[in-house]
Design a protein around this motif. Structure first.
Motif, PDB file in Angstrom:
ATOM      1  N   UNK A  88       0.866  -1.178   0.000  1.00  0.00           N
ATOM      2  CA  UNK A  88       0.000   0.000   0.000  1.00  0.00           C
ATOM      3  C   UNK A  88       0.908   1.235   0.000  1.00  0.00           C
ATOM      4  N   UNK A  89       0.309   2.402   0.173  1.00  0.00           N
ATOM      5  CA  UNK A  89       1.112   3.618   0.234  1.00  0.00           C
ATOM      6  C   UNK A  89       1.751   3.973  -1.096  1.00  0.00           C
ATOM      7  N   UNK A  90       2.733   4.862  -1.047  1.00  0.00           N
ATOM      8  CA  UNK A  90       3.318   5.413  -2.261  1.00  0.00           C
ATOM      9  C   UNK A  90       4.070   4.386  -3.106  1.00  0.00           C
ATOM     10  N   UNK A  91       4.578   3.333  -2.501  1.00  0.00           N
ATOM     11  CA  UNK A  91       5.289   2.326  -3.287  1.00  0.00           C
ATOM     12  C   UNK A  91       4.348   1.611  -4.250  1.00  0.00           C
ATOM     13  N   UNK A  92       3.076   1.494  -3.875  1.00  0.00           N
ATOM     14  CA  UNK A  92       2.125   0.882  -4.800  1.00  0.00           C
ATOM     15  C   UNK A  92       1.950   1.743  -6.049  1.00  0.00           C
ATOM     16  N   UNK A  93       2.163   3.051  -5.904  1.00  0.00           N
ATOM     17  CA  UNK A  93       2.147   3.945  -7.058  1.00  0.00           C
ATOM     18  C   UNK A  93       3.405   3.740  -7.899  1.00  0.00           C
ATOM     19  N   UNK A  94       4.549   3.681  -7.221  1.00  0.00           N
ATOM     20  CA  UNK A  94       5.828   3.582  -7.914  1.00  0.00           C
ATOM     21  C   UNK A  94       5.958   2.295  -8.726  1.00  0.00           C
ATOM     22  N   UNK A  95       5.558   1.163  -8.145  1.00  0.00           N
ATOM     23  CA  UNK A  95       5.697  -0.103  -8.877  1.00  0.00           C
ATOM     24  C   UNK A  95       4.727  -0.184 -10.048  1.00  0.00           C
ATOM     25  N   UNK A  96       3.655   0.615  -9.994  1.00  0.00           N
ATOM     26  CA  UNK A  96       2.706   0.639 -11.112  1.00  0.00           C
ATOM     27  C   UNK A  96       3.211   1.513 -12.258  1.00  0.00           C
ATOM     28  N   UNK A  97       4.236   2.334 -11.974  1.00  0.00           N
ATOM     29  CA  UNK A  97       4.814   3.149 -13.032  1.00  0.00           C
ATOM     30  C   UNK A  97       4.704   4.640 -12.853  1.00  0.00           C
ATOM     31  N   UNK A  98       4.132   5.100 -11.751  1.00  0.00           N
ATOM     32  CA  UNK A  98       4.069   6.537 -11.476  1.00  0.00           C
ATOM     33  C   UNK A  98       5.472   6.997 -11.072  1.00  0.00           C
ATOM     34  N   UNK A  99       5.921   8.102 -11.647  1.00  0.00           N
ATOM     35  CA  UNK A  99       7.297   8.572 -11.445  1.00  0.00           C
ATOM     36  C   UNK A  99       7.426   9.343 -10.133  1.00  0.00           C
ATOM     37  N   UNK A 100       7.557   8.615  -9.036  1.00  0.00           N
ATOM     38  CA  UNK A 100       7.753   9.211  -7.725  1.00  0.00           C
ATOM     39  C   UNK A 100       8.888   8.474  -7.024  1.00  0.00           C
ATOM     40  N   UNK A 101       9.379   9.051  -5.935  1.00  0.00           N
ATOM     41  CA  UNK A 101      10.461   8.446  -5.163  1.00  0.00           C
ATOM     42  C   UNK A 101      10.010   8.245  -3.725  1.00  0.00           C
ATOM     43  N   UNK A 102       9.472   7.089  -3.394  1.00  0.00           N
ATOM     44  CA  UNK A 102       9.003   6.828  -2.018  1.00  0.00           C
ATOM     45  C   UNK A 102      10.152   6.841  -1.019  1.00  0.00           C
ATOM     46  N   UNK A 103       9.855   7.280   0.192  1.00  0.00           N
ATOM     47  CA  UNK A 103      10.860   7.303   1.256  1.00  0.00           C
ATOM     48  C   UNK A 103      10.760   6.084   2.169  1.00  0.00           C
ATOM     49  N   UNK A 104       9.616   5.415   2.147  1.00  0.00           N
ATOM     50  CA  UNK A 104       9.435   4.220   2.969  1.00  0.00           C
ATOM     51  C   UNK A 104       8.508   3.264   2.246  1.00  0.00           C
ATOM     52  N   UNK A 105       8.298   2.101   2.836  1.00  0.00           N
ATOM     53  CA  UNK A 105       7.462   1.075   2.226  1.00  0.00           C
ATOM     54  C   UNK A 105       6.394   0.642   3.222  1.00  0.00           C
ATOM     55  N   UNK A 106       5.146   0.658   2.770  1.00  0.00           N
ATOM     56  CA  UNK A 106       4.021   0.228   3.608  1.00  0.00           C
ATOM     57  C   UNK A 106       3.552  -1.138   3.142  1.00  0.00           C
ATOM     58  N   UNK A 107       3.597  -2.088   4.056  1.00  0.00           N
ATOM     59  CA  UNK A 107       3.222  -3.465   3.752  1.00  0.00           C
ATOM     60  C   UNK A 107       2.065  -3.902   4.646  1.00  0.00           C
ATOM     61  N   UNK A 108       1.061  -4.498   4.031  1.00  0.00           N
ATOM     62  CA  UNK A 108      -0.031  -5.133   4.775  1.00  0.00           C
ATOM     63  C   UNK A 108       0.161  -6.641   4.676  1.00  0.00           C
ATOM     64  N   UNK A 109       0.012  -7.332   5.771  1.00  0.00           N
ATOM     65  CA  UNK A 109       0.029  -8.789   5.723  1.00  0.00           C
ATOM     66  C   UNK A 109      -1.336  -9.324   6.152  1.00  0.00           C
ATOM     67  N   UNK A 110      -1.613 -10.534   5.740  1.00  0.00           N
ATOM     68  CA  UNK A 110      -2.786 -11.221   6.279  1.00  0.00           C
ATOM     69  C   UNK A 110      -2.569 -11.361   7.784  1.00  0.00           C
ATOM     70  N   UNK A 111      -3.620 -11.243   8.570  1.00  0.00           N
ATOM     71  CA  UNK A 111      -3.451 -11.288  10.026  1.00  0.00           C
ATOM     72  C   UNK A 111      -2.806 -12.585  10.498  1.00  0.00           C
ATOM     73  N   UNK A 112      -3.050 -13.663   9.781  1.00  0.00           N
ATOM     74  CA  UNK A 112      -2.463 -14.944  10.183  1.00  0.00           C
ATOM     75  C   UNK A 112      -0.961 -15.013   9.911  1.00  0.00           C
ATOM     76  N   UNK A 113      -0.459 -14.081   9.102  1.00  0.00           N
ATOM     77  CA  UNK A 113       0.946 -14.108   8.700  1.00  0.00           C
ATOM     78  C   UNK A 113       1.777 -12.981   9.311  1.00  0.00           C
ATOM     79  N   UNK A 114       1.167 -12.152  10.124  1.00  0.00           N
ATOM     80  CA  UNK A 114       1.862 -10.987  10.679  1.00  0.00           C
ATOM     81  C   UNK A 114       3.135 -11.378  11.429  1.00  0.00           C
TER      82      UNK A 114
END
Length: 212
Positions: A92-118
């Motif tokens: 999620x967050x800005x990295x989801x934009x960057x990997x899709x091809x939007x020309x931005x430079x994220x400073x961090x990475x937001x990751x969601x996990x399934x609750x069973x895998x946290x």
């Protein structure tokens, strides 16, 4: 910069001293609070994996807050490790934009996990854990939260029933040979519009123009 941990009978405290003024915004964005000449974040002393954090936070703290890490390298390292497991995770967050091809430079990475895998994420990346993986039990926006530092990049790891794939939609795309599940680009565009981030909105407009 000096990063260290202090433990009392009731509290486990992450401390940052001797920081440059140019990175105070990064420290504050990580929800650290200024106390005199240092920034702190306090957890209950009952948290798990304190010994690992006592080693990792001083070792990785400076790169964690510097904002100079390479998000691509960090995401590749994270993706490669997870690909060898059955862990379900989503960007999620800005990295989801960057990997899709939007020309931005994220400073961090937001990751969601399934609750069973946290906690599987915690165990897999124990050497990179700079803040504990905790169950907020309804006291915060998401139920579970933890923090890693990989390749000098901050990775916030969250989990909540409402963000599981059974209850929330993620798009699938291929990035650098990895199949990723990401927050839909249309939803990210709405968020950037709501936040009135003019640079991000311009990057999105250029992205949409290229798709025409």
């Amino acid at each position: 910069m000096k990063c260290y941990c202090v433990e009392t009978d009731q509290e486990f405290i992450l401390c940052v001293e001797e920081y440059g003024e140019q990175i105070t915004a990064n420290i504050e964005a990580a929800w650290f609070v200024k106390n005199g000449d240092k920034y702190t974040k306090t957890y209950p002393s009952s948290i798990e994996n304190k010994d690992a954090i006592k080693v990792n936070f001083p070792r990785l703290g400076e790169s964690l807050f510097s904002g100079k890490g390479d998000w691509r390298k960090a995401l590749k390292t994270f993706s490669k490790a997870c690909s060898k497991t059955d862990i379900r995770w989503y960007i999620t967050g800005s990295v989801s934009e960057a990997v899709a091809g939007v020309n931005i430079s994220p400073h961090d990475i937001d990751i969601v996990t399934h609750v069973d895998d946290f906690y599987k994420i915690r165990d897999l990346f124990l050497d990179f854990m700079v803040e504990p993986f905790v169950d907020n039990k309804g006291t915060w926006v998401v139920r579970y939260f933890g923090r890693l530092c990989i390749e000098g990049v901050m990775l916030d790891i969250v989990a909540d029933e409402k963000r599981n794939t059974e209850n929330h939609h993620y798009d699938t795309l291929i990035w650098d040979a990895f199949e990723l599940k990401v927050e839909p680009i249309a939803e990210r565009y709405k968020i950037e519009l709501q936040r009135e981030r003019t640079d991000r909105i311009k990057a999105f407009d250029n992205y949409f123009d290229c798709l025409k």
